[in-house]
Motif scaffolding. Sequence first.
Motif, PDB file in Angstrom:
ATOM      1  N   ILE A   7       0.848  -1.194   0.000  1.00 36.44           N
ATOM      2  CA  ILE A   7       0.000   0.000   0.000  1.00 36.44           C
ATOM      3  C   ILE A   7       0.882   1.242   0.000  1.00 36.44           C
ATOM      4  O   ILE A   7       1.737   1.412   0.872  1.00 36.44           O
ATOM      5  CB  ILE A   7      -0.939   0.020   1.224  1.00 36.44           C
ATOM      6  N   ASN A   8       0.666   2.097  -0.987  1.00 42.88           N
ATOM      7  CA  ASN A   8       1.400   3.344  -1.116  1.00 42.88           C
ATOM      8  C   ASN A   8       0.376   4.474  -1.072  1.00 42.88           C
ATOM      9  O   ASN A   8      -0.220   4.823  -2.080  1.00 42.88           O
ATOM     10  CB  ASN A   8       2.183   3.347  -2.435  1.00 42.88           C
ATOM     11  N   SER A   9       0.152   5.013   0.119  1.00 41.01           N
ATOM     12  CA  SER A   9      -0.903   6.012   0.319  1.00 41.01           C
ATOM     13  C   SER A   9      -0.372   7.426   0.121  1.00 41.01           C
ATOM     14  O   SER A   9       0.667   7.792   0.694  1.00 41.01           O
ATOM     15  CB  SER A   9      -1.486   5.905   1.739  1.00 41.01           C
ATOM     16  N   GLY A  10      -1.090   8.216  -0.665  1.00 39.71           N
ATOM     17  CA  GLY A  10      -0.778   9.621  -0.828  1.00 39.71           C
ATOM     18  C   GLY A  10      -1.898  10.481  -0.277  1.00 39.71           C
ATOM     19  O   GLY A  10      -2.898   9.973   0.235  1.00 39.71           O
ATOM     20  N   LYS A  59     -18.681   6.220  -0.450  1.00 39.95           N
ATOM     21  CA  LYS A  59     -17.754   6.752   0.550  1.00 39.95           C
ATOM     22  C   LYS A  59     -16.923   5.640   1.179  1.00 39.95           C
ATOM     23  O   LYS A  59     -16.529   5.713   2.335  1.00 39.95           O
ATOM     24  CB  LYS A  59     -18.529   7.527   1.624  1.00 39.95           C
ATOM     25  N   LEU A  60     -16.668   4.587   0.425  1.00 38.40           N
ATOM     26  CA  LEU A  60     -15.774   3.546   0.917  1.00 38.40           C
ATOM     27  C   LEU A  60     -14.370   4.124   1.069  1.00 38.40           C
ATOM     28  O   LEU A  60     -13.932   4.941   0.266  1.00 38.40           O
ATOM     29  CB  LEU A  60     -15.724   2.374  -0.062  1.00 38.40           C
ATOM     30  N   SER A  61     -13.653   3.689   2.100  1.00 39.64           N
ATOM     31  CA  SER A  61     -12.257   4.104   2.229  1.00 39.64           C
ATOM     32  C   SER A  61     -11.471   3.477   1.079  1.00 39.64           C
ATOM     33  O   SER A  61     -11.874   2.436   0.533  1.00 39.64           O
ATOM     34  CB  SER A  61     -11.692   3.650   3.567  1.00 39.64           C
ATOM     35  N   PRO A  62     -10.363   4.080   0.673  1.00 40.57           N
ATOM     36  CA  PRO A  62      -9.600   3.547  -0.463  1.00 40.57           C
ATOM     37  C   PRO A  62      -9.156   2.097  -0.281  1.00 40.57           C
ATOM     38  O   PRO A  62      -9.230   1.301  -1.217  1.00 40.57           O
ATOM     39  CB  PRO A  62      -8.394   4.486  -0.541  1.00 40.57           C
ATOM     40  N   VAL A  63      -8.694   1.730   0.930  1.00 41.77           N
ATOM     41  CA  VAL A  63      -8.245   0.356   1.163  1.00 41.77           C
ATOM     42  C   VAL A  63      -9.433  -0.601   1.113  1.00 41.77           C
ATOM     43  O   VAL A  63      -9.354  -1.694   0.539  1.00 41.77           O
ATOM     44  CB  VAL A  63      -7.501   0.236   2.505  1.00 41.77           C
ATOM     45  N   GLU A  64     -10.555  -0.189   1.692  1.00 41.88           N
ATOM     46  CA  GLU A  64     -11.763  -1.019   1.656  1.00 41.88           C
ATOM     47  C   GLU A  64     -12.217  -1.231   0.211  1.00 41.88           C
ATOM     48  O   GLU A  64     -12.608  -2.338  -0.187  1.00 41.88           O
ATOM     49  CB  GLU A  64     -12.869  -0.356   2.468  1.00 41.88           C
ATOM     50  N   LEU A  65     -12.142  -0.165  -0.582  1.00 45.30           N
ATOM     51  CA  LEU A  65     -12.518  -0.268  -1.988  1.00 45.30           C
ATOM     52  C   LEU A  65     -11.588  -1.234  -2.726  1.00 45.30           C
ATOM     53  O   LEU A  65     -12.034  -2.060  -3.528  1.00 45.30           O
ATOM     54  CB  LEU A  65     -12.470   1.110  -2.640  1.00 45.30           C
ATOM     55  N   GLY A  86       2.228  -4.434   3.495  1.00 41.29           N
ATOM     56  CA  GLY A  86       3.344  -3.497   3.619  1.00 41.29           C
ATOM     57  C   GLY A  86       2.898  -2.093   3.269  1.00 41.29           C
ATOM     58  O   GLY A  86       2.159  -1.886   2.311  1.00 41.29           O
ATOM     59  N   HIS A  87       3.333  -1.128   4.066  1.00 43.08           N
ATOM     60  CA  HIS A  87       2.945   0.269   3.877  1.00 43.08           C
ATOM     61  C   HIS A  87       4.174   1.129   3.638  1.00 43.08           C
ATOM     62  O   HIS A  87       5.154   1.051   4.389  1.00 43.08           O
ATOM     63  CB  HIS A  87       2.224   0.816   5.115  1.00 43.08           C
ATOM     64  N   ALA A 126      -2.950   7.118   7.719  1.00 37.01           N
ATOM     65  CA  ALA A 126      -4.376   6.860   7.477  1.00 37.01           C
ATOM     66  C   ALA A 126      -4.569   5.524   6.777  1.00 37.01           C
ATOM     67  O   ALA A 126      -5.499   4.768   7.085  1.00 37.01           O
ATOM     68  CB  ALA A 126      -4.975   7.991   6.649  1.00 37.01           C
ATOM     69  N   GLY A 127      -3.667   5.210   5.850  1.00 37.09           N
ATOM     70  CA  GLY A 127      -3.739   3.919   5.157  1.00 37.09           C
ATOM     71  C   GLY A 127      -3.509   2.748   6.104  1.00 37.09           C
ATOM     72  O   GLY A 127      -4.161   1.708   5.992  1.00 37.09           O
ATOM     73  N   ILE A 128      -2.592   2.926   7.052  1.00 33.32           N
ATOM     74  CA  ILE A 128      -2.328   1.872   8.046  1.00 33.32           C
ATOM     75  C   ILE A 128      -3.554   1.643   8.918  1.00 33.32           C
ATOM     76  O   ILE A 128      -3.981   0.500   9.137  1.00 33.32           O
ATOM     77  CB  ILE A 128      -1.114   2.252   8.928  1.00 33.32           C
TER      78      ILE A 128
END
Length: 406
Positions: A7-10, A59-65, A86-87, A126-128
């Motif tokens: 996961i690479n969250s921006g 309005k799903l969170s990105p990871v949930e989506l 991995g984040h 937030a992604g974690i």
Amino acid sequence: MKKVLSINSGSSSLKISLFAMPTEQRLAKIMVDYSDETNQLVAITLPNHELIVQHYHNKLSPVELALKLLTKHKVINNPQEIAAIGHRIVAGGELFQRSIEITTEIMQKLESINELAPLHNPANIAGILDAQQLLPNCPQIAVFDTAFHTDLPPENFLYALPLEYYRKYRIRKYGAHGTSHRFVAQQAAKMLHLPLNELKLITLHLGSGASVTAIKNGKSYDTSMGFSPLTGLMMSTRCGDIDPSALVYLLKHHVFSDMNECMEILNKQSGLLGVSELSKDMREIERASTENPQAALAIKMFVKRVCDYIGSYWLELGGADALVFTGGIGENDCHLRELISERLSCLGINFQSQQNQSRDLPFDFASTDSQARLLVIPTDEELMIARDAYSLLSSKQLCNQTAVNY
């Protein structure tokens, strides 16, 4: 086989890849643009290379989506199949010098250093939190961009400030993009058929964010980004190096209402966008450069600053075996690569113009008589994250097995 999610969250987008480890087969790649929370743009690439792009009005969170899409397209039958996540974390400061499993204590430490990368770390965290809530029993691994730069010698990481500021506040150069620089350095060693610990490399991660790193014997020796990802090269919206007195002058003349506005402009309204007054996208700037003097100037400034760092690191390393271009600009913009390479002829670096236009990545476009190879290597931060996550997962399982046997 273990399935590892990277996961690479921006701040407004997210990149996710699912890998089968240790074969490193990419099972799926997902890009989520959630700058508009009610209308997320999602692209998923499936194992058969089929690309599906669609909008999600929810309005799903990105990871949930992402997990929903992986299940919907039968890449996984159930999210519980994922063995580790991995984040990517941009800034680890001096607290984190290697990848590590995330615990409650680690989360508290991560949140304590948000100021080191205010545009990135909060989004990474937030992604974690999102992944922990969705898969609470799945090991979560933090992989730090700054970790690769922890071996910098003191003369390269210290600023010429009172040393007390380093002792008390840890003011120093931390660098960034380390996950990318580490990956392409390893790939360069494979291309050159030489051990990484015997090479001198200058790696150029040129994209929306941009940095240059000098790599000696497999370790980061110097890097252009500093205390934060704001310094170093001119970037799409970040100013790069600037005299601090200029900022004090502007503050005294009330150009900025406060430090928050100052940082907002330096991070989001400067760089290519600030100079061209046209776009933050190098492609648009190049298209306009023949008729727009400011666009042409922005390109000249960008190329000059890249070459300034290459020249500096060439001296530091005593030459280099290869220069490695990566990132969105570095991998795809043959014109920019040519402009940079033309300025390096005084170092004995020569290139083949036709080979530089190749689309068959990776490739070497240096002439046979060049003093350094010119490599174009696509970066893969998600794969680097998966490697670290799988390595830690395997070590953890081995330790548990050893403890049981004992």
